[in-house]
Motif scaffolding. Structure first.
Motif, mmCIF file in Angstrom:
data_model
loop_
_atom_site.group_PDB
_atom_site.id
_atom_site.type_symbol
_atom_site.label_atom_id
_atom_site.label_comp_id
_atom_site.label_asym_id
_atom_site.label_seq_id
_atom_site.Cartn_x
_atom_site.Cartn_y
_atom_site.Cartn_z
ATOM 1 N N ASP A 37 25.635 -3.066 -0.569
ATOM 2 C CA ASP A 37 25.402 -3.750 0.702
ATOM 3 C C ASP A 37 23.913 -3.687 1.020
ATOM 4 N N PRO A 38 23.199 -4.825 0.983
ATOM 5 C CA PRO A 38 21.743 -4.818 1.193
ATOM 6 C C PRO A 38 21.312 -4.376 2.583
ATOM 7 N N ARG A 39 22.268 -4.259 3.512
ATOM 8 C CA ARG A 39 21.911 -3.790 4.849
ATOM 9 C C ARG A 39 21.470 -2.332 4.822
ATOM 10 N N TYR A 40 21.911 -1.599 3.793
ATOM 11 C CA TYR A 40 21.579 -0.184 3.691
ATOM 12 C C TYR A 40 20.457 -0.016 2.663
ATOM 13 N N LYS A 41 19.312 0.489 3.093
ATOM 14 C CA LYS A 41 18.121 0.544 2.268
ATOM 15 C C LYS A 41 17.977 1.830 1.481
ATOM 16 N N ARG A 92 22.304 0.395 -3.142
ATOM 17 C CA ARG A 92 23.642 0.216 -2.573
ATOM 18 C C ARG A 92 24.056 -1.248 -2.630
#
Length: 212
Positions: free
Chosen positions: A52-56, A50
């Protein structure tokens, strides 16, 4: 942030109006039995990370009949979808009011899959550009004849023209691009980036080969 909060409020109101609910345990159980995206059928391992790196993880919680089409939040209306399919399906949904009767699951799946079919993207491999954008080989349609094929070129100053290109099937495209250094017409999944790319091109950072 204010815009995001407003969208969340609108969505929460629609969920409350439509009814239905599910527990965290129900969702985890459903996810555990879902090795692939319910929309495009790809396994989680081949879906790009993804942005956005906040979502793994590549999976998201999707509604078979979308909330904005009257779907409930009951577990029977929930399915595991990759973020690309879910985001494509929901793009602009919160700004649209439902028109006409609720659509069937089959109708919605046809509409969701339509952009992918129209783009005719191959996922056999992709090029990751220097700016992080991932682009995939895409079939092109010739207006004069209606021919649909992957357009490859050996390069050169006129490599971007139709006259200097070859129109080939997927297997030929993969072989010539990955083994013989041909360039191929590519496109990002969001449609914002497209062009002729090949391994070793100054804008290409890496080639990502996907499982078939």
């Amino acid at each position: 942030m204010e815009c995001r909060n407003q969208r969340a409020k609108v969505r929460a109101e629609r969920i409350k109006k439509n009814g239905g609910s599910h527990t965290s345990a129900e969702w985890k159980s459903l996810l555990a039995s879902s090795p692939t995206c319910a929309v495009c059928g790809r396994s989680w391992a081949v879906i790009p990370p993804r942005p956005d790196p906040r979502y793994k993880h590549p999976w998201t919680k999707g509604h078979k009949t979308p909330i904005y089409h009257g779907g409930s939040d009951d577990i029977s209306n929930i399915q595991a979808e990759c973020y690309e399919c879910n985001f494509r399906k929901n793009a602009g949904a919160l700004s649209r009011a439902p028109v006409g009767p609720a659509k069937s699951v089959q109708q919605l799946k046809m509409e969701i899959n339509m952009p992918v079919a129209q783009e005719r993207i191959s996922r056999r491999f992709s090029f990751v550009l220097n700016n992080g954008t991932e682009v995939f080989p895409v079939q092109m349609k010739r207006r004069e004849t209606g021919t649909i094929a992957f357009r490859i070129s050996a390069g050169g100053t006129v490599g971007n023209t139709l006259e200097a290109s070859e129109e080939v099937d997927e297997e030929t495209m993969v072989r010539k691009v990955l083994e013989e250094g041909f360039a191929v017409r590519c496109k990002s999944l969001d449609g914002n980036t497209n062009g002729l790319y090949k391994h070793g091109h100054r804008s290409v950072r890496e080639v990502r080969r996907n499982a078939t």
